[in-house]
Design a protein around this motif. Structure first.
Motif, PDB file in Angstrom:
ATOM      1  N   LYS A 179      52.389  34.027  47.436  1.00  0.00           N
ATOM      2  CA  LYS A 179      50.488  33.926  48.202  1.00  0.00           C
ATOM      3  C   LYS A 179      49.241  34.744  45.923  1.00  0.00           C
ATOM      4  N   THR A 180      50.917  34.467  45.177  1.00  0.00           N
ATOM      5  CA  THR A 180      49.781  34.835  43.624  1.00  0.00           C
ATOM      6  C   THR A 180      50.397  33.814  42.750  1.00  0.00           C
ATOM      7  N   THR A 181      49.506  34.032  41.799  1.00  0.00           N
ATOM      8  CA  THR A 181      49.937  33.131  40.930  1.00  0.00           C
ATOM      9  C   THR A 181      50.019  33.784  39.345  1.00  0.00           C
ATOM     10  N   LYS A 182      51.600  33.826  39.105  1.00  0.00           N
ATOM     11  CA  LYS A 182      51.730  34.105  37.286  1.00  0.00           C
ATOM     12  C   LYS A 182      50.914  33.738  36.358  1.00  0.00           C
ATOM     13  N   VAL A 183      50.173  34.810  35.504  1.00  0.00           N
ATOM     14  CA  VAL A 183      49.568  34.389  34.065  1.00  0.00           C
ATOM     15  C   VAL A 183      50.451  34.426  32.668  1.00  0.00           C
ATOM     16  N   THR A 184      50.551  35.996  32.941  1.00  0.00           N
ATOM     17  CA  THR A 184      51.837  36.211  32.105  1.00  0.00           C
ATOM     18  C   THR A 184      52.829  37.094  32.199  1.00  0.00           C
ATOM     19  N   GLU A 185      53.901  37.627  31.842  1.00  0.00           N
ATOM     20  CA  GLU A 185      55.078  38.411  32.374  1.00  0.00           C
ATOM     21  C   GLU A 185      54.221  39.362  32.617  1.00  0.00           C
ATOM     22  N   GLU A 186      52.876  40.254  32.543  1.00  0.00           N
ATOM     23  CA  GLU A 186      51.917  41.610  32.611  1.00  0.00           C
ATOM     24  C   GLU A 186      51.524  40.948  34.170  1.00  0.00           C
ATOM     25  N   ILE A 187      50.727  39.511  33.740  1.00  0.00           N
ATOM     26  CA  ILE A 187      49.655  39.601  34.666  1.00  0.00           C
ATOM     27  C   ILE A 187      49.410  38.629  36.052  1.00  0.00           C
ATOM     28  N   GLU A 188      49.174  38.821  36.924  1.00  0.00           N
ATOM     29  CA  GLU A 188      49.213  38.059  38.088  1.00  0.00           C
ATOM     30  C   GLU A 188      48.005  38.005  38.674  1.00  0.00           C
ATOM     31  N   ILE A 189      47.695  36.874  39.576  1.00  0.00           N
ATOM     32  CA  ILE A 189      46.176  36.726  40.377  1.00  0.00           C
ATOM     33  C   ILE A 189      46.533  35.748  41.927  1.00  0.00           C
ATOM     34  N   PRO A 190      46.064  36.436  42.721  1.00  0.00           N
ATOM     35  CA  PRO A 190      46.320  35.806  43.886  1.00  0.00           C
ATOM     36  C   PRO A 190      45.558  34.712  43.901  1.00  0.00           C
ATOM     37  N   LYS A 191      46.145  33.749  44.850  1.00  0.00           N
ATOM     38  CA  LYS A 191      45.786  32.252  45.381  1.00  0.00           C
ATOM     39  C   LYS A 191      45.124  32.362  46.194  1.00  0.00           C
ATOM     40  N   GLU A 192      44.011  33.447  47.102  1.00  0.00           N
ATOM     41  CA  GLU A 192      43.671  33.325  47.710  1.00  0.00           C
ATOM     42  C   GLU A 192      43.084  34.183  48.508  1.00  0.00           C
ATOM     43  N   ILE A 193      41.261  34.720  48.388  1.00  0.00           N
ATOM     44  CA  ILE A 193      40.898  35.746  48.667  1.00  0.00           C
ATOM     45  C   ILE A 193      40.041  35.988  49.671  1.00  0.00           C
ATOM     46  N   THR A 194      39.380  36.265  50.457  1.00  0.00           N
ATOM     47  CA  THR A 194      38.299  36.549  52.027  1.00  0.00           C
ATOM     48  C   THR A 194      37.023  37.312  50.822  1.00  0.00           C
ATOM     49  N   VAL A 195      35.889  36.210  51.479  1.00  0.00           N
ATOM     50  CA  VAL A 195      34.182  36.712  50.582  1.00  0.00           C
ATOM     51  C   VAL A 195      34.194  37.107  52.467  1.00  0.00           C
TER      52      VAL A 195
END
Length: 287
Positions: A179-195
């Motif tokens: 459910k997440t995307t790896k941006v760097t070795e330290e940072i990630e981002i969720p693939k989806e969010i509820t707005v």
């Protein structure tokens, strides 16, 4: 049945308003929170406070939305920096971009600047798939209704970036990699969010801040991850020449997909350059 009847009534109201010639202006305040607790003991509390202070102008912004029933321009308001303070920039991104929407022509454009180069991004104009709710709340003098949307997160949306593995710890589960995307070795981002959006049928214009639109009324509030965008003022029948609605024209024309590829490539170049410098080498990335 009640929800369907209300929805049809709102659509009829918008249809009647669309025949009128008018222009409105909405002022929005945007605020993004940063969770510094994920750094734990690796960073002192004093250092965390310093970083938050430097990031304040970057995380708290003001915008104006000039709109008609057919089109709109959403623009960041320039903010003077206090003497003696240093600004904060995320990578090579700069503020002050313009988002233009033409709902009648199904056209959306965004002008941005990245590492000193201007781009004109053509965006997706597919109507958002909102789920209308029955909850209401008051924002200023307007009665607002709730709507929600599941949105895919842009891989370069810094507002939703977080430290990888921040869920690890006593009584907590690590982040679900599916459910997440790896941006760097330290940072990630969720693939989806509820707005969550709050819109008012009292201003029956199917528009809102930034990329958001498609509801039977002007959107006065958006809750998107750690970011809240709240309308503080609405002015109807604006006649100021400075609020003229025009599509941006400056910059290299690219699609959103093409722009993301450019950003990804540049960020990889910057990361490699940083690694070479740490190792004593030299390097310089370019477009």
């Amino acid at each position: 049945m009640r929800k369907i009847t209300t929805y049809l009534f709102l659509l009829c109201t918008i249809s009647l308003w669309s025949q009128k010639q008018f222009q409105g202006k909405a002022v929005y305040q945007s605020k993004t929170t940063v969770d510094m607790s994920s750094w734990g003991a690796e960073m002192s509390e004093e250092r965390k406070k310093q970083i938050k202070a430097r990031m304040k102008n970057f995380l708290e912004k003001s915008y104006t939305l000039n709109f008609t029933t057919k089109e709109s321009v959403y623009k960041e308001e320039a903010k003077l920096q206090a003497p003696g303070t240093r600004g904060f920039r995320f990578g090579g991104f700069t503020g002050g971009g313009i988002k233009y929407k033409n709902l009648q022509a199904n056209k959306a454009l965004e002008s941005v600047e990245f590492f000193g180069k201007k781009f004109l991004i053509t965006d997706n104009t597919e109507k958002p798939k909102w789920e209308l709710g029955s909850d209401t709340k008051q924002i200023g003098k307007y009665t607002c209704f709730k709507a929600t949307l599941v949105k895919k997160v842009d891989a370069f949306d810094w507002r939703n970036m977080r430290r990888r593995g921040r869920g690890r710890g006593k009584g907590k589960k690590p982040s679900d990699k599916s459910k997440t995307t790896k941006v760097t070795e330290e940072i990630e981002i969720p693939k989806e969010i509820t707005v969550t959006a709050w819109y008012t049928p009292q201003i029956p214009v199917s528009n809102g801040p930034g990329q958001y639109w498609g509801l039977p009324g002007l959107i006065l509030e958006i809750n998107e991850g750690r970011t809240t965008i709240l309308c503080s003022e609405v002015i109807m029948n604006v006649k100021d020449k400075e609020t003229k609605i025009e599509a941006p024209t400056k910059g290299d024309e690219v699609t959103r997909e093409e722009y993301n590829k450019i950003v990804k490539k540049k960020m990889e170049e910057m990361r490699e350059m940083f690694q070479r410098r740490r190792g004593g080498g030299r390097g310089r990335g370019r477009f």
